[in-house]
Scaffold this active site. Structure first.
Site, mmCIF file in Angstrom:
data_model
loop_
_atom_site.group_PDB
_atom_site.id
_atom_site.type_symbol
_atom_site.label_atom_id
_atom_site.label_comp_id
_atom_site.label_asym_id
_atom_site.label_seq_id
_atom_site.Cartn_x
_atom_site.Cartn_y
_atom_site.Cartn_z
ATOM 1 N N GLU A 1 0.879 -1.175 0.000
ATOM 2 C CA GLU A 1 0.000 0.000 0.000
ATOM 3 C C GLU A 1 0.911 1.218 0.000
ATOM 4 O OE1 GLU A 1 -3.161 0.048 -0.285
ATOM 5 O OE2 GLU A 1 -3.746 -2.010 0.201
ATOM 6 N N CYS B 1 -2.507 9.326 2.244
ATOM 7 C CA CYS B 1 -2.159 8.684 0.969
ATOM 8 C C CYS B 1 -3.235 8.971 -0.071
ATOM 9 C CB CYS B 1 -1.966 7.188 1.169
ATOM 10 S SG CYS B 1 -3.333 6.415 2.024
HETATM 11 P P1 NAD Z 1 8.113 5.024 4.881
HETATM 12 O O1 NAD Z 1 8.199 4.254 3.617
HETATM 13 O O2 NAD Z 1 9.195 5.993 5.187
HETATM 14 O O3 NAD Z 1 8.026 4.052 6.147
HETATM 15 C C1 NAD Z 1 7.017 3.089 6.274
HETATM 16 C C2 NAD Z 1 7.472 1.994 7.199
HETATM 17 O O4 NAD Z 1 8.528 1.262 6.589
HETATM 18 C C3 NAD Z 1 8.023 2.488 8.532
HETATM 19 O O5 NAD Z 1 7.555 1.637 9.553
HETATM 20 C C4 NAD Z 1 9.527 2.350 8.353
HETATM 21 O O6 NAD Z 1 10.241 2.164 9.560
HETATM 22 C C5 NAD Z 1 9.583 1.086 7.512
HETATM 23 N N1 NAD Z 1 10.838 0.894 6.772
HETATM 24 C C6 NAD Z 1 11.772 1.810 6.416
HETATM 25 N N2 NAD Z 1 12.772 1.207 5.709
HETATM 26 C C7 NAD Z 1 12.449 -0.100 5.612
HETATM 27 C C8 NAD Z 1 13.059 -1.223 4.986
HETATM 28 N N3 NAD Z 1 14.212 -1.112 4.310
HETATM 29 N N4 NAD Z 1 12.449 -2.419 5.077
HETATM 30 C C9 NAD Z 1 11.264 -2.550 5.726
HETATM 31 N N5 NAD Z 1 10.640 -1.521 6.345
HETATM 32 C C10 NAD Z 1 11.219 -0.302 6.277
HETATM 33 O O7 NAD Z 1 6.682 5.731 4.840
HETATM 34 P P2 NAD Z 1 6.078 6.764 5.880
HETATM 35 O O8 NAD Z 1 6.784 8.070 5.675
HETATM 36 O O9 NAD Z 1 6.032 6.177 7.245
HETATM 37 O O10 NAD Z 1 4.572 6.883 5.374
HETATM 38 C C11 NAD Z 1 4.152 7.786 4.421
HETATM 39 C C12 NAD Z 1 3.939 7.092 3.093
HETATM 40 O O11 NAD Z 1 2.997 6.044 3.256
HETATM 41 C C13 NAD Z 1 3.342 8.009 2.038
HETATM 42 O O12 NAD Z 1 3.938 7.737 0.791
HETATM 43 C C14 NAD Z 1 1.870 7.592 2.016
HETATM 44 O O13 NAD Z 1 1.212 7.886 0.811
HETATM 45 C C15 NAD Z 1 1.989 6.127 2.258
HETATM 46 N N6 NAD Z 1 0.728 5.585 2.773
HETATM 47 C C16 NAD Z 1 0.017 4.734 1.981
HETATM 48 C C17 NAD Z 1 -1.192 4.234 2.431
HETATM 49 C C18 NAD Z 1 -1.980 3.291 1.578
HETATM 50 O O14 NAD Z 1 -2.834 2.617 2.128
HETATM 51 N N7 NAD Z 1 -1.753 3.191 0.290
HETATM 52 C C19 NAD Z 1 -1.669 4.589 3.697
HETATM 53 C C20 NAD Z 1 -0.927 5.456 4.471
HETATM 54 C C21 NAD Z 1 0.285 5.939 4.000
#
Ligand code: NAD
Length: 495
Positions: A244, A278
């Site tokens: 997502e 998002c």
């Molecule tokens: P992010 O990608 O920075 O982090 C998301 C999660 O991934 C965090 O828990 C982080 O610690 C973890 N992470 C970081 N590096 C990783 C790795 N190498 N392997 C595994 N996990 C890792 O995103 P964010 O800044 O927390 O969230 C914002 C983003 O999420 C925006 O792009 C938003 O659009 C998206 N989002 C999407 C939805 C959806 O349902 N489509 C919902 C909410 C947010």
């Protein structure tokens, strides 16, 4: 050479602290789980998964509905945490919690209906078989969550994975670990016997460790860049992944739209949660016939929306740089500022909505996710052109359409996972509808029946009820059986 007599004490795990994005005051401190700690939790989850699966749908439904009631009773705690760790204004926190409770309720009440064992027709060639299909849990799911909706978003995976009979190891964002702990604490209050839902805390390395831990599936919600890394990390072990990712949702206003309603929707869709959604509206395409009216009214209304009262701060400090870059670039390449501008950015806030118009479609502000209270309004000939421009994006998460004539066709023409008609971001609040995107917004679905099936393996069983008159799949068949089969196939194939 001296030999030490004692083993060195194991190093204390590294710790990290979440902070209030406005005051920078610490909120909570957690261990940054390393590979060993994550694997230990996954091993415990495997045991718990067997027990949880054996409870059956009725047993799980009762526990999940109790979990919902506990969350409702303890809602004051999470509203406070959402405000402290994420910076949300109270309204945004209450909206997030309410939608979360609806997800848990729906998953609990519908898992049996969607996933239970059922008979399916065996078809004319195999009518001697009784065929059944059942959706069985994977076992252990790793859920990795973002910070922007630290309760609603992970629960979209957690509730559906749990209702389907899986155990879960959940890694919340390092910006909102206390919100994550509230979820696992409230669940443990209801399911104390086994660690069916466990918390693992840390930043990227902990998430990467969860991907490589041997879980049966990863449900990831976050940015496109991290999603790519998750996919790579899961490839060697062929661990299935649900992604997502981000969005760049558009709102299209047709020539016969209710302009007043479209203005309010654009504002709320763009600014609620400080634009950090998002499925937040980032692009608005308005048909020429109503453009002037829309622009005038939006400009007037946007000037009255303010940070601190209507929406909170930008949670991640680095995001302000992205917002500034997009706004400055949009203005440098010919855009007009209708409300606010770079001067509205005063860390940690964007003080009010920034509304820009006439921004070139190939600018960063229209191609990349901005994730702030920034609306870009562009004039289009008609709603069809609006939909064409909406579709011209690598992302495809949600969209909104305001129109009367032909609105269903317009909505169906949008390349996205979800569309709201005459409203904005209505679909995430409907727990029976699948939620997810296409293209760079990811794949797989949470919510709804598809969201339940996402956390299961279809298990197909056939049972021979009697000897088939045409026994062809055996070497004991007679010389006439294959010619007879061919005649039957010719008949069935030419119907
Ligand atoms: P992010 O990608 O920075 O982090 C998301 C999660 O991934 C965090 O828990 C982080 O610690 C973890 N992470 C970081 N590096 C990783 C790795 N190498 N392997 C595994 N996990 C890792 O995103 P964010 O800044 O927390 O969230 C914002 C983003 O999420 C925006 O792009 C938003 O659009 C998206 N989002 C999407 C939805 C959806 O349902 N489509 C919902 C909410 C947010």
């Amino acid at each position: 050479m001296s030999i030490p007599h004692t083993e060195p004490a194991p190093a204390e795990p590294a710790r990290f602290t979440s902070r209030d994005p406005v005051t920078a005051e610490p909120v909570a401190t957690f261990p940054a789980d390393d590979e060993t700690a994550v694997r230990r939790k996954v091993a415990r989850a495997r045991e718990a998964a067997r027990w949880w699966d054996a409870l059956g749908h009725d047993g799980r439904r009762a526990r999940l509905l109790t979990w919902k009631r506990v969350m409702t009773r303890r809602r004051g705690e999470i509203i406070t945490l959402l405000r402290r760790e994420n910076g949300k204004v109270r309204a945004d926190a209450v909206i997030e919690l309410s939608a979360t409770l609806a997800l848990v309720d729906w998953a609990a009440r519908n898992a049996h209906r969607v996933l239970r064992r059922r008979a399916v027709p065996s078809g004319p060639l195999m009518f001697n078989q009784a065929s059944t299909l059942e959706y069985k849990p994977y076992g252990v799911i790793g859920v990795i969550g973002p910070w922007n909706y630290p309760v609603f978003t992970p629960v979209g995976s957690l509730a559906y994975a749990l209702a389907a009979g899986n155990a879960v190891v959940f890694k919340p964002s390092e910006f909102t670990p206390a919100c994550g702990k509230w979820l696992t604490d409230t669940f443990t209050e209801v399911v104390p016997e086994h660690p069916v839902l466990q918390l693992t805390t840390g930043a990227g390395p902990t998430g990467a460790a969860l991907c490589a831990s041997g879980v049966d599936k990863i449900a990831f919600t976050g940015s496109r860049a991290t999603g790519t890394r998750v996919l790579e990390a899961c490839a060697p072990s062929v661990t299935p992944v649900l992604l997502e990712l981000g969005g760049k949702d558009a709102l299209v206003v047709a020539e016969d739209a209710d302009v007043e309603a479209a203005v309010e929707a654009a504002l709320w869709g763009g600014c609620s949660n400080a634009g950090q959604s998002c499925t937040g509206i980032e692009r608005v395409y308005v048909a020429d016939a109503v453009y002037e009216r829309f622009e005038a009214r939006l400009t007037e209304r946007a000037a009255r929306i303010r940070a601190r009262e209507d929406f909170g701060p930008i949670t991640m400090p680095g995001q302000l740089d992205i917002i500034r870059r997009h706004v400055e670039d949009a203005l440098a390449c010919g855009g007009r500022a209708l409300v606010g501008g770079p001067e509205s950015i005063e860390p940690p806030y964007v003080l009010g909505p920034i509304v820009l118009a006439d921004v070139p479609e190939d600018s960063a502000a229209l191609r990349e996710e901005t994730f702030g209270p920034v609306l870009i309004v562009n004039r289009v000939r008609d709603a069809q052109e609006g939909v064409r421009r909406a579709n011209d994006s690598p992302y495809g998460l949600g969209a909104a359409i305001f129109a009367r004539r032909g609105v269903t066709d317009l909505a169906r023409a949008v390349r996205s996972g979800m569309v709201s008609i005459d409203d904005v971001m209505a679909f995430p609040g409907v727990p029976s509808l699948p939620f997810g995107g296409v293209g760079a917004s990811g794949f797989g679905r949470i919510h709804g029946a598809d969201g339940l099936r996402e956390f299961t393996v279809p298990h197909a069983v056939t049972r021979r009820r009697f000897k088939a008159p045409l026994a062809v799949s055996t070497y004991a068949r007679g010389p006439k059986d294959i010619p007879r089969l061919e005649r039957v196939a010719r008949f069935l194939g030419s119907r």
